[in-house]
Structures are given as structure tokens and as C-alpha cells.
Enzyme design. Structure first.
Site, PDB file in Angstrom:
ATOM      1  N   GLY A  46      35.214  47.955  50.144  1.00 48.69           N
ATOM      2  CA  GLY A  46      35.591  48.279  48.724  1.00 48.69           C
ATOM      3  C   GLY A  46      35.539  46.276  48.843  1.00 48.69           C
ATOM      4  O   GLY A  46      35.362  45.916  48.297  1.00 48.69           O
ATOM      5  N   GLN A  51      38.043  40.899  42.241  1.00 43.54           N
ATOM      6  CA  GLN A  51      37.918  39.732  43.035  1.00 43.54           C
ATOM      7  C   GLN A  51      36.125  39.370  42.515  1.00 43.54           C
ATOM      8  O   GLN A  51      35.612  38.580  43.709  1.00 43.54           O
ATOM      9  CB  GLN A  51      36.866  40.587  43.904  1.00 43.54           C
ATOM     10  CG  GLN A  51      38.313  40.662  44.879  1.00 43.54           C
ATOM     11  CD  GLN A  51      37.662  42.145  46.311  1.00 43.54           C
ATOM     12  OE1 GLN A  51      38.147  43.241  46.728  1.00 43.54           O
ATOM     13  NE2 GLN A  51      37.850  41.355  47.236  1.00 43.54           N
ATOM     14  N   CYS A  94      39.808  40.786  54.016  1.00 39.96           N
ATOM     15  CA  CYS A  94      39.335  41.202  52.422  1.00 39.96           C
ATOM     16  C   CYS A  94      37.947  40.220  51.947  1.00 39.96           C
ATOM     17  O   CYS A  94      38.129  38.610  52.941  1.00 39.96           O
ATOM     18  CB  CYS A  94      40.868  40.618  51.888  1.00 39.96           C
ATOM     19  SG  CYS A  94      40.803  40.647  50.224  1.00 39.96           S
ATOM     20  N   LEU A  95      36.796  40.695  51.429  1.00 40.28           N
ATOM     21  CA  LEU A  95      36.257  39.511  51.371  1.00 40.28           C
ATOM     22  C   LEU A  95      36.978  38.801  50.114  1.00 40.28           C
ATOM     23  O   LEU A  95      35.931  37.515  50.349  1.00 40.28           O
ATOM     24  CB  LEU A  95      35.124  40.713  50.162  1.00 40.28           C
ATOM     25  CG  LEU A  95      34.511  41.767  50.810  1.00 40.28           C
ATOM     26  CD1 LEU A  95      33.027  42.270  49.718  1.00 40.28           C
ATOM     27  CD2 LEU A  95      33.464  41.001  51.887  1.00 40.28           C
ATOM     28  N   HIS A 136      44.106  49.537  49.439  1.00 38.81           N
ATOM     29  CA  HIS A 136      43.389  47.996  49.237  1.00 38.81           C
ATOM     30  C   HIS A 136      43.357  47.314  47.955  1.00 38.81           C
ATOM     31  O   HIS A 136      43.381  46.628  47.503  1.00 38.81           O
ATOM     32  CB  HIS A 136      43.411  48.107  50.584  1.00 38.81           C
ATOM     33  CG  HIS A 136      42.881  46.730  50.725  1.00 38.81           C
ATOM     34  ND1 HIS A 136      42.588  45.030  51.774  1.00 38.81           N
ATOM     35  CD2 HIS A 136      41.629  45.327  50.169  1.00 38.81           C
ATOM     36  CE1 HIS A 136      42.053  44.092  51.230  1.00 38.81           C
ATOM     37  NE2 HIS A 136      41.418  44.556  50.742  1.00 38.81           N
ATOM     38  N   GLU A 137      42.540  48.737  47.603  1.00 40.23           N
ATOM     39  CA  GLU A 137      41.892  48.443  46.391  1.00 40.23           C
ATOM     40  C   GLU A 137      42.810  48.015  45.309  1.00 40.23           C
ATOM     41  O   GLU A 137      42.632  47.356  43.992  1.00 40.23           O
ATOM     42  CB  GLU A 137      40.301  48.683  45.952  1.00 40.23           C
ATOM     43  CG  GLU A 137      39.578  48.479  46.623  1.00 40.23           C
ATOM     44  CD  GLU A 137      38.619  47.411  47.509  1.00 40.23           C
ATOM     45  OE1 GLU A 137      39.636  46.645  46.481  1.00 40.23           O
ATOM     46  OE2 GLU A 137      38.956  46.885  48.996  1.00 40.23           O
ATOM     47  N   HIS A 140      45.185  45.121  44.707  1.00 37.57           N
ATOM     48  CA  HIS A 140      44.035  44.071  44.025  1.00 37.57           C
ATOM     49  C   HIS A 140      44.225  43.898  42.909  1.00 37.57           C
ATOM     50  O   HIS A 140      44.221  42.986  42.175  1.00 37.57           O
ATOM     51  CB  HIS A 140      42.589  43.943  44.683  1.00 37.57           C
ATOM     52  CG  HIS A 140      42.273  43.151  45.969  1.00 37.57           C
ATOM     53  ND1 HIS A 140      42.224  41.728  45.709  1.00 37.57           N
ATOM     54  CD2 HIS A 140      41.328  44.312  46.712  1.00 37.57           C
ATOM     55  CE1 HIS A 140      42.091  41.806  47.212  1.00 37.57           C
ATOM     56  NE2 HIS A 140      41.280  43.105  47.859  1.00 37.57           N
TER      57      HIS A 140
END
Ligand code: NI
Length: 171
Positions: A46, A51, A94-95, A136-137, A140
């Protein structure tokens, strides 16, 4: 294919509330394509626009659920309109916080509404990993990271680990 630079914990944009997309344009669709490229390149499941340094409410996910069903979604202005009261716990990473993982408790099912890349209304009823990835997204887009969903003790431990890692990387 265009890869975007992924913002890392500490970047201000990760902590801002992203603004809604007023009109879905070719530029929005290009951003989505680039976000998919960037996400696949980084082997993530994701990615949210903040991000990649863009404070707009755009996100992409690609998860394979328990039944082996491949779920790929790009959502513009996503909103969680329903969430189950039942929760479960699973490991998240998380990236934007590479190398750290921790168990996060979240509702097991959610309903998310938003727009598709062609500006059509979309409604997704999600469980399992998809439900988790969507939450999660969407987090963000509100400047929330998975570490914010942990107990202060767990978060403290994780942050010490993070600082140690970053110091190591800077050398
Ligand atoms: Ni993330």
C-alpha cells in the site's frame, strides 16, 4: 515507469492532513500510476500520496487475501464509512518507516467509499488484510502512522530502535 521518492519518518508531509482532490484529472491518474510503480518497486502492499511528498487524498493498495484473491485498488478521497467493533491484531510495517514492524490492533472489517481513477464512486467492503491495508493508508491521509496506534511503551521501544538504525545508516 516513474519511481517517486518515498518520504521517511521525520518528513513534515507525513504528519499533515492531506487535502481532498477536487477534480480527478490526468495528473491524478499519472500520480496513481507512479504510486503503483513506486509501491511495487519497494515491495509494499500500500502507498498513500503523502508518502511520496504529495499532500492529497490518494492511495493505492495491492494485497492478496486469505482466499488468495488479489485485490488492487486506487482510491481518491477515501473515507471509512463503517468499521466493525470487533478488532484483531496483526503485524504492520510502513515504507516510510523501513525496517520496523509491530502488531497493530484495528477493526476487522471496514467499508470504504471514495472515487476510482475514472472518478466513479467506489464502495469497498473489506475484511482481512485488505481492511487493514485500507485503514493504514487512510490513516496516512490524516497524518497518522501505525506507530501512533501502539501503546506508549511499545512506541517508545520502537522509536529507540529506529534512532539506532538511522544513526547506523548515516555512518
Ligand atoms: Ni505506511
Amino acid at each position: 515507469m516513474a519511481l517517486l521518492e518515498i518520504e521517511i519518518l521525520g518528513a513534515k508531509v507525513l504528519r499533515e492532513r492531506a487535502v481532498p482532490v477536487e477534480t480527478v484529472t490526468d495528473e491524478t491518474r499519472r500520480l496513481i500510476r507512479d504510486m503503483f510503480d513506486t509501491m511495487y518497486d519497494a515491495e509494499g502492499i500500500g502507498l498513500a500520496a503523502p508518502q511520496v511528498g504529495i499532500s492529497e487524498r490518494v492511495m493505492v493498495v495491492d494485497v492478496t487475501d486469505e482466499d488468495g484473491k488479489h485485490q488492487v485498488h486506487a482510491l481518491i478521497n477515501p473515507e471509512i464509512v463503517e468499521a466493525a467493533s470487533e478488532t484483531d491484531k496483526a503485524t504492520e510495517g510502513c515504507l516510510s518507516i523501513p525496517g520496523l514492524e509491530e502488531d497493530v490492533t484495528r477493526p476487522v472489517r471496514v467499508v470504504v467509499e471514495g472515487l476510482s481513477p475514472s472518478a466513479e464512486p467506489v464502495r469497498i467492503e473489506a475484511g482481512g488484510l485488505l481492511a487493514r491495508a485500507l485503514q493504514h493508508e487512510v490513516d496516512h491521509l490524516d497524518g497518522i502512522l501505525f506507530i501512533d496506534r501502539l501503546s506508549p511503551l511499545k512506541r517508545g521501544m520502537l522509536m529507540r530502535k529506529w534512532r539506532k538504525k538511522r544513526k547506523g545508516a548515516a555512518r
